[in-house]
Design a protein around this motif. Sequence first.
Motif, PDB file in Angstrom:
ATOM      1  N   ILE A 223      51.910  22.756 -24.730  1.00  0.00           N
ATOM      2  CA  ILE A 223      51.586  21.326 -24.655  1.00  0.00           C
ATOM      3  C   ILE A 223      50.609  21.002 -25.786  1.00  0.00           C
ATOM      4  CG2 ILE A 223      50.508  19.526 -23.247  1.00  0.00           C
ATOM      5  CD1 ILE A 223      51.460  21.031 -20.789  1.00  0.00           C
ATOM      6  N   HIS A 224      50.970  20.063 -26.626  1.00  0.00           N
ATOM      7  CA  HIS A 224      50.162  19.748 -27.805  1.00  0.00           C
ATOM      8  C   HIS A 224      49.079  18.708 -27.522  1.00  0.00           C
ATOM      9  CE1 HIS A 224      52.907  21.965 -30.496  1.00  0.00           C
ATOM     10  NE2 HIS A 224      53.872  21.515 -29.705  1.00  0.00           N
ATOM     11  N   LYS A 225      49.333  17.802 -26.570  1.00  0.00           N
ATOM     12  CA  LYS A 225      48.362  16.747 -26.282  1.00  0.00           C
ATOM     13  C   LYS A 225      48.611  16.184 -24.890  1.00  0.00           C
ATOM     14  CE  LYS A 225      51.295  13.177 -28.369  1.00  0.00           C
ATOM     15  NZ  LYS A 225      51.409  12.123 -29.401  1.00  0.00           N
ATOM     16  N   LEU A 226      47.577  15.520 -24.332  1.00  0.00           N
ATOM     17  CA  LEU A 226      47.697  14.832 -23.050  1.00  0.00           C
ATOM     18  C   LEU A 226      46.918  13.518 -23.112  1.00  0.00           C
ATOM     19  CD1 LEU A 226      47.293  17.609 -20.307  1.00  0.00           C
ATOM     20  CD2 LEU A 226      49.379  16.367 -20.927  1.00  0.00           C
ATOM     21  N   ILE A 227      47.402  12.525 -22.380  1.00  0.00           N
ATOM     22  CA  ILE A 227      46.703  11.240 -22.286  1.00  0.00           C
ATOM     23  C   ILE A 227      45.919  11.218 -20.972  1.00  0.00           C
ATOM     24  CG2 ILE A 227      46.993   8.740 -22.176  1.00  0.00           C
ATOM     25  CD1 ILE A 227      49.583   9.063 -23.743  1.00  0.00           C
ATOM     26  N   ASP A 228      44.623  10.947 -21.046  1.00  0.00           N
ATOM     27  CA  ASP A 228      43.802  10.959 -19.828  1.00  0.00           C
ATOM     28  C   ASP A 228      43.915   9.631 -19.078  1.00  0.00           C
ATOM     29  OD1 ASP A 228      42.240   9.123 -21.183  1.00  0.00           O
ATOM     30  OD2 ASP A 228      40.640  10.538 -21.640  1.00  0.00           O
ATOM     31  N   ASP A 229      43.144   9.481 -17.997  1.00  0.00           N
ATOM     32  CA  ASP A 229      43.223   8.288 -17.151  1.00  0.00           C
ATOM     33  C   ASP A 229      42.823   7.007 -17.880  1.00  0.00           C
ATOM     34  OD1 ASP A 229      44.074   9.838 -15.075  1.00  0.00           O
ATOM     35  OD2 ASP A 229      42.078  10.120 -14.217  1.00  0.00           O
ATOM     36  N   ILE A 347      53.541  23.289 -16.620  1.00  0.00           N
ATOM     37  CA  ILE A 347      54.905  23.588 -17.053  1.00  0.00           C
ATOM     38  C   ILE A 347      55.610  22.275 -17.376  1.00  0.00           C
ATOM     39  CG2 ILE A 347      57.099  24.639 -16.412  1.00  0.00           C
ATOM     40  CD1 ILE A 347      55.589  26.429 -14.505  1.00  0.00           C
ATOM     41  N   PRO A 348      55.926  22.031 -18.641  1.00  0.00           N
ATOM     42  CA  PRO A 348      56.574  20.767 -19.024  1.00  0.00           C
ATOM     43  C   PRO A 348      57.936  20.600 -18.352  1.00  0.00           C
ATOM     44  CG  PRO A 348      55.728  21.946 -20.947  1.00  0.00           C
ATOM     45  CD  PRO A 348      55.660  22.894 -19.802  1.00  0.00           C
ATOM     46  N   LYS A 349      58.203  19.402 -17.881  1.00  0.00           N
ATOM     47  CA  LYS A 349      59.507  19.065 -17.293  1.00  0.00           C
ATOM     48  C   LYS A 349      60.374  18.271 -18.260  1.00  0.00           C
ATOM     49  CE  LYS A 349      58.451  21.025 -13.431  1.00  0.00           C
ATOM     50  NZ  LYS A 349      59.101  22.298 -13.036  1.00  0.00           N
ATOM     51  N   LYS A 350      59.830  17.939 -19.423  1.00  0.00           N
ATOM     52  CA  LYS A 350      60.597  17.261 -20.454  1.00  0.00           C
ATOM     53  C   LYS A 350      60.036  17.669 -21.814  1.00  0.00           C
ATOM     54  CE  LYS A 350      57.683  13.141 -20.756  1.00  0.00           C
ATOM     55  NZ  LYS A 350      57.664  11.654 -20.746  1.00  0.00           N
ATOM     56  N   LYS A 351      60.726  17.304 -22.873  1.00  0.00           N
ATOM     57  CA  LYS A 351      60.281  17.643 -24.198  1.00  0.00           C
ATOM     58  C   LYS A 351      59.055  16.806 -24.590  1.00  0.00           C
ATOM     59  CE  LYS A 351      64.712  19.214 -26.069  1.00  0.00           C
ATOM     60  NZ  LYS A 351      65.726  19.040 -27.151  1.00  0.00           N
ATOM     61  N   PRO A 353      55.810  16.491 -23.568  1.00  0.00           N
ATOM     62  CA  PRO A 353      55.126  15.690 -22.545  1.00  0.00           C
ATOM     63  C   PRO A 353      53.721  15.301 -22.998  1.00  0.00           C
ATOM     64  CG  PRO A 353      55.035  18.002 -21.954  1.00  0.00           C
ATOM     65  CD  PRO A 353      55.897  17.915 -23.176  1.00  0.00           C
ATOM     66  N   ASP A 354      53.248  14.148 -22.540  1.00  0.00           N
ATOM     67  CA  ASP A 354      51.894  13.721 -22.894  1.00  0.00           C
ATOM     68  C   ASP A 354      51.104  13.221 -21.683  1.00  0.00           C
ATOM     69  OD1 ASP A 354      53.167  11.340 -22.390  1.00  0.00           O
ATOM     70  OD2 ASP A 354      53.111  10.640 -24.477  1.00  0.00           O
ATOM     71  N   LYS A 355      51.686  13.260 -20.489  1.00  0.00           N
ATOM     72  CA  LYS A 355      50.999  12.839 -19.269  1.00  0.00           C
ATOM     73  C   LYS A 355      51.296  13.818 -18.142  1.00  0.00           C
ATOM     74  CE  LYS A 355      50.945   7.835 -20.145  1.00  0.00           C
ATOM     75  NZ  LYS A 355      51.343   6.505 -19.611  1.00  0.00           N
ATOM     76  N   ILE A 356      50.314  13.967 -17.245  1.00  0.00           N
ATOM     77  CA  ILE A 356      50.527  14.808 -16.067  1.00  0.00           C
ATOM     78  C   ILE A 356      51.133  13.946 -14.961  1.00  0.00           C
ATOM     79  CG2 ILE A 356      49.412  16.252 -14.330  1.00  0.00           C
ATOM     80  CD1 ILE A 356      47.309  16.975 -16.303  1.00  0.00           C
TER      81      ILE A 356
END
Length: 356
Positions: A223-229, A347-351, A353-356
């Motif tokens: 996972i390269h990045k995530l967007i927080d709340d 574990i990513p469910k799509k290519k 991903p950027d959100k949980i």
Amino acid sequence: MKGGSRPQRQMNNFHKAVDECGLRDVPWEGYNFSFDNGQVGDANRQCMLDRAMCTAPWIELFPYAKLIYMSREWSDHAPIKLVLNRREVGMVMSRPFRFEQVWVGEAGCLEAVERGVARGGGDLGGMLNECMMELQKWKKFNIRKVGRMIQRKRNQIAKLNEGIRTEETVKRRKKLVAEVAELNRQEEQYWRQRSRALWLKDGDRNTKFFHLRAGERKRKNHIHKLIDDTGVVREGNEAIACVANDYFRSLFSTSNPGAADDVLVGLEGRVTAEMNGVLRREFEEHEVIEALNQMNPLKAPGPDGMNGLFYQTYWSIIGPEVIRTVLSILRGNRSPEEFNKTNIVLIPKKKAPDKI
């Protein structure tokens, strides 16, 4: 040291085809001969039988391409590896402790576990921590670097592949090939544990498959990045970990809602008194052992790095304390704080991903 010659007419036709197609040899490195009939003395024949050719435009597309003639082991022909690009050096990250399948049966591993249990002070958490430290020390000074040993022995085989054969060199080469085969078996076990391809049995020389499977799983799950709340994009391991930690902390925290009994009003009971008696009876030792034996030995361990294989292998040493601790928790006593720690694996469910 030449191989059998071809009729001149065939060689002329071959040279003509090469010239008309504009082919040239791919730059190569390694021993001068790719074939060896394995005979001794004057009966030995070696030649450059295997090669690769390409066009000038192809070389322009792959300017760093190189053909590597590797050392023969089982075949009369040398394996050939085509390298297209320079290897890119990635960031090296420290790996957490993991109990390895290849350690079982190695001299000193059992003693390291015994020392750890003895120094644990009668506490399961302390025992596991001491076992981890003892195994790390034992690994550092005793476990052979399988990959390095394979390469070292292959280098010796490569030297024996060069020059004229003698009975002594043939004997030494056979011994080295057998040793490489055993080291390959150990390497296969190592990568099998990491590939999670537990449905495929080891022992079939599937090291390359296991290695590719482990690499594929790592690339797919990265996972390269995530967007927080707040909508802010977080990058980097530490920032992504913080986003995940905040999410699960909120998910598993309670707001202490009241009037829970009101929600259950009107629901018909489905559990009989007899069923309730079975569910409420005290747990017994054989149930702990049965649950342990149902664990897959190589499934992902927790933060302490101890998988099912560790407990199953050294049950006679660690088992009594495991049973005592588990039954104590199941019977209502407080669980040690370190037992509630776990690894959060996203574990990513799509290519991408950027959100949980």
